[in-house]
Design a protein around this motif. Structure first.
Motif, mmCIF file in Angstrom:
data_model
loop_
_atom_site.group_PDB
_atom_site.id
_atom_site.type_symbol
_atom_site.label_atom_id
_atom_site.label_comp_id
_atom_site.label_asym_id
_atom_site.label_seq_id
_atom_site.Cartn_x
_atom_site.Cartn_y
_atom_site.Cartn_z
ATOM 1 N N SER A 287 0.843 -1.207 0.000
ATOM 2 C CA SER A 287 0.000 0.000 0.000
ATOM 3 C C SER A 287 0.873 1.250 0.000
ATOM 4 O O SER A 287 0.626 2.199 -0.758
ATOM 5 N N LEU A 288 1.887 1.264 0.864
ATOM 6 C CA LEU A 288 2.752 2.451 0.943
ATOM 7 C C LEU A 288 3.494 2.666 -0.372
ATOM 8 O O LEU A 288 3.609 3.806 -0.852
ATOM 9 N N ALA A 289 3.966 1.562 -0.972
ATOM 10 C CA ALA A 289 4.684 1.683 -2.254
ATOM 11 C C ALA A 289 3.733 2.220 -3.329
ATOM 12 O O ALA A 289 4.095 3.117 -4.110
ATOM 13 N N ASP A 290 2.515 1.688 -3.367
ATOM 14 C CA ASP A 290 1.565 2.123 -4.395
ATOM 15 C C ASP A 290 1.135 3.573 -4.173
ATOM 16 O O ASP A 290 1.009 4.355 -5.121
ATOM 17 N N LEU A 291 0.903 3.917 -2.915
ATOM 18 C CA LEU A 291 0.496 5.296 -2.613
ATOM 19 C C LEU A 291 1.661 6.267 -2.799
ATOM 20 O O LEU A 291 1.451 7.467 -3.020
ATOM 21 N N GLY A 292 2.891 5.743 -2.680
ATOM 22 C CA GLY A 292 4.075 6.619 -2.771
ATOM 23 C C GLY A 292 4.233 7.447 -1.512
ATOM 24 O O GLY A 292 4.733 8.574 -1.559
ATOM 25 N N LEU A 293 3.840 6.877 -0.390
ATOM 26 C CA LEU A 293 3.919 7.587 0.895
ATOM 27 C C LEU A 293 4.793 6.801 1.870
ATOM 28 O O LEU A 293 4.913 5.576 1.773
ATOM 29 N N ASP A 294 5.383 7.526 2.829
ATOM 30 C CA ASP A 294 6.190 6.865 3.865
ATOM 31 C C ASP A 294 5.310 6.265 4.947
ATOM 32 O O ASP A 294 5.707 5.350 5.662
ATOM 33 N N ARG A 295 4.130 6.851 5.115
ATOM 34 C CA ARG A 295 3.183 6.306 6.087
ATOM 35 C C ARG A 295 1.774 6.766 5.734
ATOM 36 O O ARG A 295 1.595 7.747 5.006
ATOM 37 N N VAL A 296 0.804 6.028 6.271
ATOM 38 C CA VAL A 296 -0.588 6.454 6.077
ATOM 39 C C VAL A 296 -1.122 6.966 7.406
ATOM 40 O O VAL A 296 -0.642 6.587 8.481
ATOM 41 N N ASP A 297 -2.123 7.827 7.305
ATOM 42 C CA ASP A 297 -2.698 8.402 8.523
ATOM 43 C C ASP A 297 -3.530 7.383 9.282
ATOM 44 O O ASP A 297 -3.527 7.374 10.515
ATOM 45 N N LEU A 298 -4.243 6.544 8.535
ATOM 46 C CA LEU A 298 -5.137 5.583 9.192
ATOM 47 C C LEU A 298 -5.142 4.284 8.396
ATOM 48 O O LEU A 298 -5.361 4.296 7.183
ATOM 49 N N TRP A 299 -4.902 3.181 9.103
ATOM 50 C CA TRP A 299 -4.897 1.854 8.466
ATOM 51 C C TRP A 299 -5.971 1.022 9.149
ATOM 52 O O TRP A 299 -5.969 0.912 10.395
#
Ligand SMILES: NC(=O)c1ccc[n+]([C@@H]2O[C@H](COP(=O)([O-])OP(=O)(O)OC[C@H]3O[C@@H](n4cnc5c(N)ncnc54)[C@H](OP(=O)(O)O)[C@@H]3O)[C@@H](O)[C@H]2O)c1
Length: 255
Positions: free
Chosen positions: A90-102
Motif C-alpha cells: 500500500s505504501l509503495a503504491d500510494l508513494g507515501l512513507d506512512r498512512v494516517d489511518l490503516w
C-alpha cells in the motif's frame, strides 16, 4: 464553495477530517481526476483500500496536490495473508512513507489478535499514525480491546439516516472509537421521501443534507462520486444549518 473543517481527534493526536472522498469503484484516470477535483474543492481526506485497486492513482493525486491530506487505506486478509506485506505494498503504491489511518477492512476469517498485533507493530514503527477496523460489531471492538488493551481508533461501518442506530453511535462514543460511515448515499438514501423533502425545503441536494447530518453527529462521512461537480457540491455544506426538527426527522427514519 465551503467544506466543513470539523475534525475528530484520534489517539495519535492527529485530527481526522469528518468529510472525505470515498474511492471504491473509482479507477485509472477517473480515480486520479476525482481525487484532484476533491482536493481542489477543499477536501482534505481520502479513503482507499488495497481491495479498491486504486492506491497508485489516489497516491499520485495526493502527492501532486502538495497539500496535507489525511489518507486512509485498508487491509483485507482474503487478499494477503500478511498484513505487513500488504501495508508495504500500500505504501509503495500510494508513494507515501506512512498512512494516517490503516483499517482492518473486515473481521478476519481467523482470530483477530495476530492481525491486530501486526497493526500495533506498524504503528509503533511509524508506518501508520492510527489504526482501526471496519465492519466490526461493538462486541468485536470489545474483543480487540480486551486482548490487546488498545481500542481501535476508528470503526468504519455502513451508516446513513436509513440505518441510524443511536445505541450503536453511543456505543462507539462510550468506547472512545470514532464512528466513520460508508455508503451514506446508497441503498435508497438518495430517493428517500423524508430526506428529499428536507432537501427541497432548504433548496439543497439530498447528498448535502446527508453529509451535514453526519457532521452534526460528529460522524466521519466519505461520499463517493465519479463526477467532479457532484464531488464539489456534495461537501459544500459549511453554511447549511439543519434545524432540530430536521435532525429529529432524519434520526427517526430508521425507527
Ligand atoms: N469499509 C467498507 O467495507 C466499505 C464499504 C463500502 C464503501 N466504503 C467506502 O465508503 C465510500 C462511500 O460509499 P459507497 O462508495 O458505497 O457509496 P456512496 O458514497 O454512498 O454513494 C455513491 C453513489 O452515489 C452517487 N452520487 C454521489 N453524489 C451524487 C449526487 N450529488 N447526485 C446523485 N448521485 C450521486 C454516485 O454516483 P456518481 O458516481 O454517478 O456520482 C454513486 O453511485 C466508498 O467509496 C469507500 O471509500 C467502505
Amino acid at each position: 464553495m465551503s467544506i466543513p473543517t470539523d475534525t475528530a481527534a484520534l489517539p495519535s493526536g492527529a485530527r481526522m477530517p469528518l468529510v472525505g472522498l470515498g474511492t471504491w469503484r473509482l479507477s485509472g484516470d477517473v480515480a486520479t481526476g476525482c481525487v484532484e477535483a476533491a482536493l481542489a474543492a477543499g477536501y482534505r481526506m481520502v479513503d482507499t483500500a488495497t481491495r479498491y485497486g486504486n492506491e497508485r492513482e489516489v497516491g499520485a493525486a495526493v502527492r501532486a496536490s502538495g497539500r496535507p491530506v489525511f489518507v486512509t487505506t485498508k487491509y483485507r486478509d482474503s487478499l494477503s495473508p500478511s498484513p505487513r506485506a500488504a501495508l508495504e505494498q500500500s505504501l509503495a503504491d500510494l508513494g507515501l512513507d506512512r498512512v494516517d489511518l490503516w483499517l482492518i477492512h473486515n473481521p478476519p476469517r481467523g482470530p483477530v489478535e495476530p492481525v491486530w498485533e501486526e497493526f500495533l507493530r506498524a504503528r509503533a514503527e511509524g508506518l501508520v499514525c492510527d489504526i482501526g477496523v471496519s465492519n466490526f460489531s461493538l462486541d468485536l471492538l470489545d474483543e480487540v480491546t480486551r486482548v490487546s488493551g488498545v481500542a481501535p481508533a476508528v470503526n468504519q461501518i455502513r451508516w446513513s439516516p436509513l440505518v441510524f442506530d443511536r445505541a450503536v453511535l453511543d456505543g462507539h462514543r462510550a468506547r472512545g472509537v470514532q464512528l466513520a460511515g460508508y455508503s451514506g448515499l446508497r441503498h435508497g438514501t438518495l430517493d428517500h421521501p423524508v430526506i428529499r423533502s428536507i432537501a427541497e425545503r432548504h433548496r439543497r441536494s439530498v447528498p448535502q443534507i446527508v453529509v451535514r447530518w453526519h457532521v452534526d453527529h460528529a460522524v466521519v462521512t466519505i461520499p463517493r462520486s465519479s463526477d467532479p461537480h457532484r464531488i464539489a457540491s456534495n461537501a459544500d455544506v459549511d453554511d447549511l444549518a439543519l434545524d432540530p426538527d430536521d435532525r429529529r426527522a432524519l434520526d427517526s427514519i430508521s425507527a
